[in-house]
Enzyme design. Structure first.
Site, mmCIF file in Angstrom:
data_model
loop_
_atom_site.group_PDB
_atom_site.id
_atom_site.type_symbol
_atom_site.label_atom_id
_atom_site.label_comp_id
_atom_site.label_asym_id
_atom_site.label_seq_id
_atom_site.Cartn_x
_atom_site.Cartn_y
_atom_site.Cartn_z
ATOM 1 N N HIS A 28 0.835 -1.208 0.000
ATOM 2 C CA HIS A 28 0.000 0.000 0.000
ATOM 3 C C HIS A 28 0.870 1.259 0.000
ATOM 4 O O HIS A 28 0.556 2.246 -0.661
ATOM 5 C CB HIS A 28 -0.874 0.063 1.267
ATOM 6 N N ASP A 142 -4.166 -7.294 -7.287
ATOM 7 C CA ASP A 142 -5.594 -7.456 -7.581
ATOM 8 C C ASP A 142 -5.818 -7.113 -9.049
ATOM 9 O O ASP A 142 -6.453 -6.119 -9.395
ATOM 10 C CB ASP A 142 -6.416 -6.555 -6.659
ATOM 11 N N VAL A 168 4.270 -5.705 -4.528
ATOM 12 C CA VAL A 168 5.439 -5.737 -3.638
ATOM 13 C C VAL A 168 5.457 -7.092 -2.935
ATOM 14 O O VAL A 168 4.408 -7.581 -2.499
ATOM 15 C CB VAL A 168 5.388 -4.584 -2.612
ATOM 16 N N MET A 176 2.666 -9.273 -0.976
ATOM 17 C CA MET A 176 2.154 -8.673 0.265
ATOM 18 C C MET A 176 0.643 -8.533 0.186
ATOM 19 O O MET A 176 0.090 -8.159 -0.849
ATOM 20 C CB MET A 176 2.790 -7.316 0.508
ATOM 21 N N SER A 177 -0.030 -8.871 1.283
ATOM 22 C CA SER A 177 -1.481 -8.808 1.369
ATOM 23 C C SER A 177 -1.847 -8.673 2.830
ATOM 24 O O SER A 177 -1.198 -9.284 3.699
ATOM 25 C CB SER A 177 -2.087 -10.107 0.820
#
Ligand code: PAF
Length: 275
Positions: A28, A142, A168, A176-177
């Site tokens: 993010h 996504d 990333v 990354m999530s």
């Protein structure tokens, strides 16, 4: 928000929006970096959108850490954090009017998440209406969401540029999530298979393999070997999302898989031969 937007525009500045569901991670934060490189004033929204969760999905346990998010976003240079409540976003409980994708939402993730992209597009349309940004930045992880948002902006003639920033990854390759927080350490280990499978398919593609079934099977092999259950592995056109039989640069291999009770997604854009 309207006042802040009006003041920013009065200064002649460009506005960027980074829509998120919070529990911010480095992925993010790089979206904020990208937004900052494209605009003078950067807003980030944090809203766990009930409309995009199906019955039995993880709406209630979705991780939330608003104060931490606010600190991280400010430290990374976001100018405003917008964190509305569900009642503010949907005062009638459910919207009367929603954005319903006519195409492309019934495949890949849409197969098992009916209504998901209706929920995503509806909230993104509302956020674009609230901020009227010059540019909105989404993550490549996504990928289907980004493709449908681009298409919504085109089909509904919305005046905003859509930017998609690269995924990333953690050191082992895991994308990354916020949902990675559900994983035990053994599961986190097994989850590296998603990226490893995609890397393997990309290597085969670079070596000249063009058959979709072969590339997909190579990924399925990596997942199975690590005990990870694939939900789908598919090669598709990046815009139409139509399945492709022959691989080409720019095609996307996307997958969803279950690691324990956690559903994860990842994808790769096949590179140019010199890429
Ligand atoms: O990608 C997400 O976090 C969400 O789907 C989005 C775009 C913020 C809409 O709720």
């Amino acid at each position: 928000v309207r006042d802040a937007v009006a003041q920013t525009r009065a200064r002649g500045q460009r506005i960027a929006l980074v829509p998120t569901m919070g529990f911010l991670h480095e992925g993010h934060l790089t979206l904020i970096d990208r937004a900052r490189s494209l605009a003078d004033w950067v807003a980030i929204s944090v809203f766990v959108n009930p409309l995009q969760f199906g019955p039995g999905e993880d709406l209630d346990r979705y991780p939330r850490a608003l104060e931490r998010d606010a600190d991280l976003a400010a430290a990374r240079g976001a100018d405003l954090l917008f964190a509305p409540t569900a009642a503010e976003m949907y005062p009638d409980g459910r919207p009367w009017i929603a954005v319903v994708p006519e195409n492309g939402a019934d495949r890949l993730c849409g197969t098992v998440r009916p209504g998901h992209f209706r929920g995503v597009l509806t909230v993104v349309a509302k956020l674009l209406g609230i901020f009227t940004p010059d540019v909105a930045v989404f993550g490549q992880k996504d990928f289907q969401q980004a493709a449908l948002v681009r298409r919504m902006v085109k089909d509904l003639d919305l005046s905003v540029a859509i930017e998609v920033a690269p995924t990333v990854r953690e050191p082992g390759g895991l994308a990354m999530s916020s949902r990675n927080t559900y994983l035990s350490s053994a599961e986190r280990d097994a989850a590296q298979a998603l990226a490893a499978g995609l890397r393997r398919a990309e290597a085969l593609f670079r070596a000249g393999e063009r058959d979709s079934a072969t590339l997909v099977a190579s990924i399925a092999g990596v997942l199975t070997a690590r005990g990870v259950e694939a939900e789908y592995v598919e090669m598709v056109d990046p815009d139409s999302l139509d399945p492709l039989e022959r691989a080409r640069p720019g095609a996307v291999i996307a997958l969803a898989a279950h690691v324990g009770s956690t559903r994860l997604i990842d994808n790769v854009i096949l590179p140019d031969s010199d890429g």
